[in-house]
Write a protein that holds these residues in place. Structure first.
Motif, mmCIF file in Angstrom:
data_model
loop_
_atom_site.group_PDB
_atom_site.id
_atom_site.type_symbol
_atom_site.label_atom_id
_atom_site.label_comp_id
_atom_site.label_asym_id
_atom_site.label_seq_id
_atom_site.Cartn_x
_atom_site.Cartn_y
_atom_site.Cartn_z
ATOM 1 N N THR A 1 -16.449 -22.405 -31.342
ATOM 2 C CA THR A 1 -16.692 -23.136 -30.100
ATOM 3 C C THR A 1 -16.349 -24.609 -30.293
ATOM 4 O O THR A 1 -16.857 -25.239 -31.226
ATOM 5 N N ARG B 1 -17.764 -8.565 -25.134
ATOM 6 C CA ARG B 1 -17.173 -9.239 -23.972
ATOM 7 C C ARG B 1 -17.801 -8.735 -22.671
ATOM 8 O O ARG B 1 -18.112 -9.526 -21.774
ATOM 9 N N ASP C 1 -15.378 -18.457 -18.871
ATOM 10 C CA ASP C 1 -14.494 -19.059 -19.890
ATOM 11 C C ASP C 1 -14.698 -18.405 -21.253
ATOM 12 O O ASP C 1 -14.790 -19.082 -22.285
ATOM 13 N N VAL D 1 -13.983 -16.677 -24.644
ATOM 14 C CA VAL D 1 -12.900 -16.673 -25.635
ATOM 15 C C VAL D 1 -13.311 -15.722 -26.753
ATOM 16 O O VAL D 1 -14.411 -15.837 -27.301
ATOM 17 N N GLU D 2 -12.437 -14.782 -27.076
ATOM 18 C CA GLU D 2 -12.710 -13.824 -28.150
ATOM 19 C C GLU D 2 -11.542 -13.825 -29.125
ATOM 20 O O GLU D 2 -10.387 -13.679 -28.724
ATOM 21 N N LYS D 3 -11.849 -13.998 -30.399
ATOM 22 C CA LYS D 3 -10.829 -13.967 -31.438
ATOM 23 C C LYS D 3 -11.249 -12.975 -32.510
ATOM 24 O O LYS D 3 -12.427 -12.879 -32.845
#
Length: 342
Positions: free
Chosen positions: A100, A244, A254, A256-258
């Motif tokens: 983050t 998710r 907003d 964000v997934e990695k």
């Protein structure tokens, strides 16, 4: 139930956090995974030992020399493993505590299921403008803390009753902690200030493989049996694939997934993957017997059978011909609105 073990202000000069924090010195190239924002699935190194020799000695020394600042009341070997695992999670993303991004220190921070408290402590050190609270079922955190870090005995599945909202909530290695993980995500969302962010970091089992899965291997059988055994205990090692959706249903925006990949041995090409593999292998070798005794015992295996099986699995974890890896997700989302600094 809250407690604080931070040093009194008058004693602060006698204890330097800068001198005791765990640090892993390495060439920046070890953390280079190419042009993307995260590593791709690892590829096989035809000479798996060549690059490994240059880093294995120093990395093994680092993993087995965890900072001695903790005063732990029970199972010191397991606490050391958890601190080693902390290094693995941070090294995998470039020696960072989170993905983050922050323009300024978040004012109030919560670390759920904090364990030994090492993430909360290091976040407090790196973000002096934050007030960090760590919660866990067990009071196993150290006695000496930064002034902006405290711990509370709490169960994240109970009703949350914090007096003030948080600007950042962090949770790691939660994959089988909760009976209803979606409910925990909803409670976290409700406990965030407008504009606040939550980040989870977690692993997805069973493991994956490059090429055909080695279905005859002990490691493959172990993965299948552990997933089955955990399910019989009413939990899941596959919750990460739903994170998710949990975030979206709770109201986060907003998102964000990695995804990152941890090889089980230095079979993977590139110094980054060899570094991560060294830590992951140490983590697995140290913890696999304990978790297997509990879960596989529930499937009817005797203690002797589990221990014999675990030795076979350990051989596979060391075998560079077994091309297994674990997928690990780092995901964060923002609560709608704007954070107000007070």
């Amino acid at each position: 139930m809250a407690y604080s073990s931070s040093l009194d202000r008058d004693d602060a000069t006698s204890f330097s956090w800068a001198s005791t924090r765990t640090a892993v010195e390495q060439d920046p190239s070890l953390l280079s995974w190419g042009s993307g924002s995260q590593p791709s699935v690892p590829s096989i190194d035809d000479d798996a030992q060549t690059e490994t020799r240059s880093i294995s000695g120093s990395i093994r020394s680092s993993t087995m020399s965890i900072d001695s600042r903790y005063f732990l009341p029970n199972d010191p070997a397991e606490q050391e493993r958890l601190d080693l695992q902390h290094q693995l999670f941070t090294i995998a993303i470039g020696n960072k505590l989170n993905i983050t991004p922050f323009a300024e220190d978040p004012r109030r921070v919560l670390d759920i299921a904090t364990g030994t408290g090492i993430w909360a402590i290091e976040f407090a050190v790196q973000h002096p403008g934050s007030q960090v609270v760590g919660t866990d079922l067990s009071p196993i955190q150290p006695q000496f803390l930064p002034e902006n870090c405290t711990f509370e005995i709490d169960d994240a599945e109970d009703e949350w009753a914090f007096s003030e909202p948080f600007d950042f909530i962090h949770g790691r290695a939660l994959m089988s902690c909760f009976n209803d993980p979606a409910s925990v995500v909803r409670q976290a969302f409700a406990s965030l200030a407008p504009g606040g962010v939550m980040e989870f970091q977690d692993a997805l089992f069973p493991m994956s493989y490059v090429g055909d899965p080695p279905t005859g291997s002990a490691l493959y059988r172990w993965n299948e049996l552990m997933v089955e055994g955990v399910a019989r205990l009413g939990r899941s090692w596959s919750n990460v694939k739903n994170y998710r959706r949990y975030f979206e249903e709770a109201g986060f925006e907003d998102i964000v997934e990695k995804r990152f990949y941890w090889p089980t041995s230095p079979w993977a090409k590139g110094l980054y993957f060899k570094l991560v593999a060294t830590y992951f292998q140490e983590d697995m070798l140290a913890g696999i017997e304990g978790m297997s005794l509990k879960v596989l015992g529930g499937l009817g295996m005797s203690t002797e059978q589990v221990r014999g099986f675990v030795e076979e699995v350990k051989r596979d974890l060391r075998d560079t011909n077994v091309h297994a890896y674990l997928t690990v997700t780092y995901i964060y989302g923002r609560k709608p609105g704007r954070t107000s600094r007070r």
